[in-house]
Design an enzyme around this catalytic site. Sequence first.
Site, PDB file in Angstrom:
ATOM      1  N   LYS A  73      -5.685  20.778  26.006  1.00  8.20           N
ATOM      2  CA  LYS A  73      -4.560  20.295  25.222  1.00  8.20           C
ATOM      3  C   LYS A  73      -4.391  18.770  25.018  1.00  8.20           C
ATOM      4  CE  LYS A  73      -1.938  24.430  26.807  1.00  8.20           C
ATOM      5  NZ  LYS A  73      -2.266  25.237  25.562  1.00  8.20           N
ATOM      6  N   GLY A  74      -4.865  18.289  26.049  1.00  3.95           N
ATOM      7  CA  GLY A  74      -4.990  16.638  25.939  1.00  3.95           C
ATOM      8  C   GLY A  74      -5.855  16.278  24.823  1.00  3.95           C
ATOM      9  N   SER A  85     -10.199  23.751  14.231  1.00  6.48           N
ATOM     10  CA  SER A  85      -9.547  24.307  12.813  1.00  6.48           C
ATOM     11  C   SER A  85      -8.569  22.998  12.352  1.00  6.48           C
ATOM     12  CB  SER A  85      -8.528  25.219  13.779  1.00  6.48           C
ATOM     13  OG  SER A  85      -7.792  24.835  14.519  1.00  6.48           O
ATOM     14  N   ASN A 124      -7.172  18.064  22.347  1.00  6.35           N
ATOM     15  CA  ASN A 124      -6.998  18.618  21.149  1.00  6.35           C
ATOM     16  C   ASN A 124      -5.763  17.694  20.447  1.00  6.35           C
ATOM     17  OD1 ASN A 124      -8.448  20.837  21.609  1.00  6.35           O
ATOM     18  ND2 ASN A 124      -6.698  22.246  22.120  1.00  6.35           N
ATOM     19  N   ALA A 131     -13.989  22.832  27.541  1.00  8.87           N
ATOM     20  CA  ALA A 131     -14.818  23.643  26.457  1.00  8.87           C
ATOM     21  C   ALA A 131     -14.049  24.848  26.443  1.00  8.87           C
ATOM     22  CB  ALA A 131     -16.040  23.514  27.002  1.00  8.87           C
ATOM     23  N   ASP A 179      -1.006  22.153  19.608  1.00 11.58           N
ATOM     24  CA  ASP A 179      -1.491  20.830  19.897  1.00 11.58           C
ATOM     25  C   ASP A 179      -1.704  20.121  18.552  1.00 11.58           C
ATOM     26  OD1 ASP A 179      -1.864  21.684  22.674  1.00 11.58           O
ATOM     27  OD2 ASP A 179      -3.965  22.272  22.021  1.00 11.58           O
ATOM     28  N   GLY A 207       8.884  28.098  12.048  1.00 13.65           N
ATOM     29  CA  GLY A 207       8.982  26.561  11.839  1.00 13.65           C
ATOM     30  C   GLY A 207       9.367  25.874  13.232  1.00 13.65           C
ATOM     31  N   ALA A 242      -3.730  24.507  10.432  1.00 14.34           N
ATOM     32  CA  ALA A 242      -4.667  24.801  11.833  1.00 14.34           C
ATOM     33  C   ALA A 242      -4.744  26.448  12.275  1.00 14.34           C
ATOM     34  CB  ALA A 242      -4.308  24.070  12.988  1.00 14.34           C
TER      35      ALA A 242
HETATM   36  O1  RIB Z   1      -3.776  24.615  23.283  1.00 12.68           O
HETATM   37  C1  RIB Z   1      -4.914  25.244  23.267  1.00 12.68           C
HETATM   38  C2  RIB Z   1      -5.883  24.862  24.258  1.00 12.68           C
HETATM   39  O2  RIB Z   1      -5.100  25.331  25.444  1.00 12.68           O
HETATM   40  C3  RIB Z   1      -7.031  25.238  24.373  1.00 12.68           C
HETATM   41  O3  RIB Z   1      -8.206  24.492  23.562  1.00 12.68           O
HETATM   42  C4  RIB Z   1      -7.453  25.248  25.915  1.00 12.68           C
HETATM   43  O4  RIB Z   1      -8.743  24.547  25.993  1.00 12.68           O
HETATM   44  C5  RIB Z   1      -6.418  25.426  26.481  1.00 12.68           C
HETATM   45  O5  RIB Z   1      -6.297  24.052  26.985  1.00 12.68           O
END
Ligand code: RIB
Length: 301
Positions: free
Chosen positions: A39-40, A287, A42, A11, A248, A221, A278
Amino acid sequence: MTILVIGSVNADLTVQAARIPAPGETVLGGDARVSAGGKGANQAVAAALAGAHVALCGAVGSQSDPFRLPALAGLKRADVELSLLHTLDAPTGLALITVAAGGENAITVASGANARFGPEHLPADWSGLTHLLLQQELAPAVTREAARRAHAAGLTVILNAAPAREMDAALLAHTHHLIVNEHELAALVGRTVDQDELAVAAQSLLKLGPGAVTVTLGAQGSLTVTPDMVYRLPAHSVQVIDTTGAGDTFCGVLAARLSGGDPLPQALHWAGLAAGLACTRPGAQDSMPSWAEVVEAEKLR
Ligand code: RIB
């Protein structure tokens, strides 16, 4: 074509402030917001929004944990398969995020259940999967073992080396496509890398296993090297509000498009476009653009 993402679920507790506090400093910000991150998770959501069938293997805290539901909300909304999600006796991961006026962020992660996820939680069956997408928010032993097993099972392994941390040779040896930002590239090659040396530095990593290395460059880029090409892609110009989750988005969309059969330059193009979009909205998963929005943005270019 199913992508398996093995990675963190958090979270995100985010505050917008004029700037990121310096050590020892207190900065007053806006209202706090809780949203889905990690990150996973996302990258799983980004890949699903780009049209892939995606399963996530990771861990969260128990039903009574106040951050479990917000952490899982985006995955459920995007229809990510959660049959490989573990409930562990630990708090759900929580990321404390400050977003500065220019959209830059600073993140501290309380890993919680992500840190308790061990090799014993990895899937027993790798059949029906074509791609594995990894990051570095789980324990290094887990990421390495996941890459090894997936490689042995014939999957294409895509590794996003974020956040930068120690990486052993075995992990790179089992990686087909490595995605890094400039800091992670510098950490991997063990020195600062000037702009005009990016391609050479990325090419030096090809010797360690990956067949492709992509360096994401934010507003500049991305740059991708393979044994026979150097491919520079300019960024889609956008008004940046919050860069959280943009990397991500890039990784998830790239994995989705590659798994769908796009040639590498085409997949990189879609990933860059989606990552740019995003940045125009706050949050990580919140986003991320729908695929219809990405296609619309392409028409308007
Ligand atoms: O890459 C962004 C993410 O890094 C965030 O959502 C946060 O949870 C961290 O893991």
